[in-house]
Design a protein around this motif. Structure first.
Motif, short mmCIF file in Angstrom:
data_model
loop_
_atom_site.label_atom_id
_atom_site.label_comp_id
_atom_site.label_asym_id
_atom_site.label_seq_id
_atom_site.Cartn_x
_atom_site.Cartn_y
_atom_site.Cartn_z
N TYR A 458 0.71 -1.40 -0.05
CA TYR A 458 0.03 0.00 -0.06
C TYR A 458 0.84 1.21 0.06
CZ TYR A 458 -3.50 -3.28 1.95
OH TYR A 458 -4.15 -4.55 2.36
N GLU A 459 1.71 1.30 1.04
CA GLU A 459 2.68 2.49 1.01
C GLU A 459 3.48 2.71 -0.26
OE1 GLU A 459 5.09 4.17 4.90
OE2 GLU A 459 5.80 2.22 4.16
N ALA A 460 3.85 1.74 -1.02
CA ALA A 460 4.62 1.32 -2.23
C ALA A 460 3.74 2.07 -3.42
CB ALA A 460 5.29 0.44 -2.63
N LEU A 461 2.31 1.75 -3.42
CA LEU A 461 1.45 2.26 -4.33
C LEU A 461 1.36 3.68 -4.21
CD1 LEU A 461 -1.00 -0.58 -4.51
CD2 LEU A 461 0.45 0.45 -6.42
N ALA A 483 -2.92 9.91 1.03
CA ALA A 483 -1.94 8.56 1.59
C ALA A 483 -2.11 8.87 3.10
CB ALA A 483 -0.64 9.09 1.00
N LEU A 484 -2.49 9.94 3.64
CA LEU A 484 -2.63 10.06 5.35
C LEU A 484 -3.00 8.90 5.88
CD1 LEU A 484 -3.59 13.75 5.70
CD2 LEU A 484 -1.40 12.72 6.35
N PRO A 485 -4.04 8.33 5.49
CA PRO A 485 -4.58 6.93 6.23
C PRO A 485 -3.67 5.90 6.27
CG PRO A 485 -6.46 7.84 4.95
CD PRO A 485 -4.99 8.54 4.54
N ILE A 486 -2.95 5.78 5.20
CA ILE A 486 -1.44 4.64 5.46
C ILE A 486 -0.42 5.18 6.11
CG2 ILE A 486 0.31 3.77 3.79
CD1 ILE A 486 -2.83 2.38 3.83
N TYR A 487 -0.08 6.45 6.08
CA TYR A 487 1.00 6.72 7.29
C TYR A 487 0.36 6.68 8.80
CZ TYR A 487 2.77 9.47 3.11
OH TYR A 487 3.16 10.13 1.79
#
Length: 538
Positions: A458-461, A483-487
Motif C-alpha cells: 500500500y505504501e509503495a503504491l 496517503a494520510l490513512p496509510i501513514y
C-alpha cells in the motif's frame, strides 16, 4: 430516445442563446455563471423572449426534487416544480451535458469550450430517497451540497426543531431529579439522574414533555419535524409499568413508542420523530407508529465490510430493517460510514455503499442520513462523499464507473495507481472475512489486510502515485492527503525501524497540518497528541 438536433450554446466566446426564466432567478444565475466559465461568453437572463434558441427554465411538477430537461424544437427546456429542484436540475445538466464535475468543495473540473454545442437525450428523474444528507464537512457547505442534490445541515436545521437525543432537553434531570427522581429511569435497581432516560409510564413526565415541546414549537413554528427520543445511553427504565409495556411488545421500544404516539396526538400538523437506536432497534410486536410519527432507525451494529443484505454478520441489522418495513412505510435510516476511534485510518467500505443503499430503498427507506466524519478530513472523504451522493440520488448507477471517473479527474495521472490500492485493500479485507467495525481500526486488521507485507505494498503504491504528480503541486497535494490513512496505520502498527517510523510520523504530521486535520479520534485525540505520543514511543 434519439438525440435531437445539436444546439449551439456559444461561438467564439459569444453567447448564441439566452436564458429565459421568470420563476427561478437563482437557478438561472447559476447556469449563466457556469456557462460563462465554460465558454468565456456572457449570457443574458430574460423573463420572456422570442429569441431562438433559448435555454428555458419552466415550472412543471416533477416531485419535490425531480426535474426534466430536453431539447424541444429550437430550445433547451429544463423543468422543475420548485426553486430547489430547479437548482438541482441546472447542476445536473451542467454535469451530464456540459461535462462539469464537482469533486470536492475546493476542487471542481470545468471544461473549456469557446464553441460549445450540445446534443443530448431527454432526461427525467425523481429520486426514491426524499431526504438525502451526508455528514461530511464538504457537505455542510450549502452550495456544494446542492451541486450533489443533497440536503445541507443548515437546511435540515430549518425544518427540524430537535434532531435526536431530546429526552434530556424535554425533561431535564438538572431541573427535576433532586425533587423527583421517579421521573427518571429505574435502572439496575436505582433511579438514574445524569444522562438518564425517562420513566415513560410516569404521567407527570408526559405532562412535562408535552408542555416543554409545545414551548419549543411556539418558539420555532416553521419547524415541521420534532424528535422526542432517547438519550445516547442504554439506561432505560425498568420499573414495573415500563417493563410491562416492553414485555408486551417484546422490545424496549414498546414504552418509547407508546409515549411518542401519545405526544403525537397533540400535534397533528407536525411530524414527531423518535429513534430506533441501541436498545430500541427491535420493532415492537403490537404497537404501531401513529400516522405522524417518524421512525429513525440506526443500523449502528451492522458490519461495514460486506453488503448488509447478504452478510451473516449483519443478520441482526438486516432483520431490524425488514421488521420495521412491515409496520412503517417511510423509514428514515441513519447509516454509518466512519470509524469513530480511527477517523483517519483505512476503512475499505467503498464496495458496499451501492449494494447497501439499494437494499435500503428496496425496503421502504425513503430518507437516508449517512453519518460520516464530521471533523475535517478522513480517509477518502472526497471520494466516499461523491459516491454516496451519486448513489443516494440514483441507487442504480454503476458505482465502479463513477469511482474511476472521480479518481482520474481528482487525482489525474495518479488515479489508476490509487485505484490499484483501493482494489488491493478491498480484496484483502474480503479475503479475510470482510470484518469492518465502525469502532475498529488498523490494530484489528494487523494479521489480515493490514499485515506488514500488505502495508508495504500500500505504501509503495502511494509513493508511486506521489511520484507521478511531480510538477503538479495541486494534484500532488491531494494525493498526499489520500496517503494520510496509510501513514496513520503504519504509525499505529509501529512498522519499520526507528528511522522509518520517524520519517512516517514526520510525513503524517506535515500533511495533516497542511490539510487542517485536527482530530484522529472522535472527541478525544488530536493530531498533535497523536504525533507526540507516537514520537514518545520511539
Amino acid at each position: 430516445m434519439n438525440l435531437c438536433k445539436p444546439i449551439c450554446i456559444a461561438e467564439n466566446k459569444t453567447a448564441s442563446v439566452v436564458i429565459v426564466s421568470k420563476e427561478f432567478p437563482r437557478a438561472a444565475a447559476i447556469l449563466a455563471k457556469y456557462l460563462n466559465k465554460i465558454t468565456d461568453a456572457e449570457f443574458t437572463i430574460q423573463e420572456t423572449t422570442t429569441v431562438y434558441p433559448s435555454i428555458v427554465l419552466k415550472c412543471a411538477d416533477h416531485g419535490e426534487s425531480g426535474f426534466l430537461y430536453r431539447i424541444f424544437d429550437k430550445d433547451i427546456e429544463i423543468e422543475a416544480g420548485n426553486g430547489q429542484a430547479m437548482v438541482y436540475a441546472v447542476y445536473d445538466w451542467l454535469e451530464r451535458v456540459a461535462g462539469c464535475r464537482y469533486y470536492s468543495r475546493t476542487y471542481e473540473y470545468i471544461p473549456f469550450d469557446a464553441n460549445l454545442t450540445v446534443c443530448f437525450a431527454e432526461y427525467q428523474f425523481s429520486p426514491i430517497l426524499q431526504y438525502r444528507e451526508i455528514h461530511y464537512r464538504d457537505f455542510f457547505d450549502p452550495e456544494f451540497a446542492e451541486k450533489h442534490k443533497m440536503v445541507p445541515q443548515c437546511k435540515r436545521d430549518e425544518n427540524w426543531g430537535f434532531w435526536c437525543h431530546s429526552f434530556g432537553t424535554l425533561c431535564s434531570p438538572e431541573e427535576y431529579f433532586d425533587e423527583h427522581p421517579e421521573y427518571f429511569s429505574l435502572y439496575e435497581g436505582k433511579r438514574v439522574g445524569k444522562n438518564a432516560q425517562l420513566c415513560l409510564s410516569n404521567p407527570d413526565v408526559f405532562d412535562i414533555v408535552l408542555k416543554n415541546l409545545k414551548k419549543h414549537m411556539d418558539e420555532n413554528p416553521k419547524a415541521k419535524y420534532w424528535s422526542v427520543s432517547q438519550n445516547d445511553n442504554a439506561a432505560y427504565c425498568q420499573c414495573e409499568k415500563c417493563r410491562e409495556m416492553n414485555e408486551r411488545d417484546g422490545s424496549p421500544m414498546g414504552s418509547v413508542l407508546n409515549f411518542v404516539n401519545r405526544i403525537a396526538e397533540h400535534f397533528p400538523d407536525k411530524v414527531i420523530s423518535t429513534l430506533a437506536y441501541w436498545y430500541t432497534r427491535k420493532a415492537p410486536a403490537t404497537t404501531r407508529p401513529a400516522e405522524n410519527v417518524h421512525i429513525m432507525l440506526c443500523n449502528i451494529e451492522a458490519n461495514r465490510g460486506l453488503p448488509i443484505e447478504t452478510d451473516e454478520k449483519s443478520s441482526g441489522s438486516r432483520q431490524e430493517l425488514l421488521d420495521w418495513k412491515e409496520i412503517c412505510q417511510n423509514v428514515f435510516l441513519w447509516d454509518y460510514c466512519v470509524q469513530f476511534r480511527n477517523l483517519v485510518g483505512p476503512f475499505p467500505n467503498l464496495r458496499v455503499l451501492g449494494p447497501n443503499i439499494r437494499f435500503f430503498v428496496e425496503n421502504n427507506v425513503r430518507s437516508l442520513f449517512s453519518q460520516s466524519n464530521r471533523e475535517i478530513g478522513g480517509e477518502f472523504h472526497e471520494l466516499r462523499g461523491y459516491l454516496l451522493a451519486k448513489l443516494m440520488w440514483d441507487p442504480y448507477i454503476n458505482e465502479r464507473e463513477v469511482m474511476i471517473d472521480f479518481l482520474n479527474g481528482y487525482y489525474k495521472q495518479a488515479g489508476p495507481v490509487i485505484l490499484q490500492y483501493i482494489d488491493l485493500i478491498h480484496d484483502e479485507m474480503e479475503k479475510a472475512g470482510g470484518e469492518l467495525n465502525i469502532f475498529g481500526g488498523p490494530l484489528d486488521a494487523k494479521d489480515t489486510y493490514m499485515r506488514e507485507d500488505l502495508f508495504r505494498q500500500y505504501e509503495a503504491l502511494f509513493g508511486e502515485a506521489i511520484s507521478l504528480t511531480q510538477g503538479d503541486a495541486d494534484t500532488q497535494f491531494r494525493v498526499k492527503t489520500a496517503a494520510l490513512p496509510i501513514y496513520y496505520a503504519g504509525i499505529v502498527l509501529e512498522y519499520g525501524d526507528r528511522e522509518e517510523k520517524l520519517r512516517r510520523i514526520e510525513k503524517f504530521a506535515e500533511q495533516a497540518r497542511k490539510t487542517g486535520l485536527v482530530m484522529v479520534e472522535e472527541w478525544k485525540i488530536t493530531v498533535d497528541k497523536f504525533v507526540t505520543d507516537a514520537m514518545a514511543k520511539i
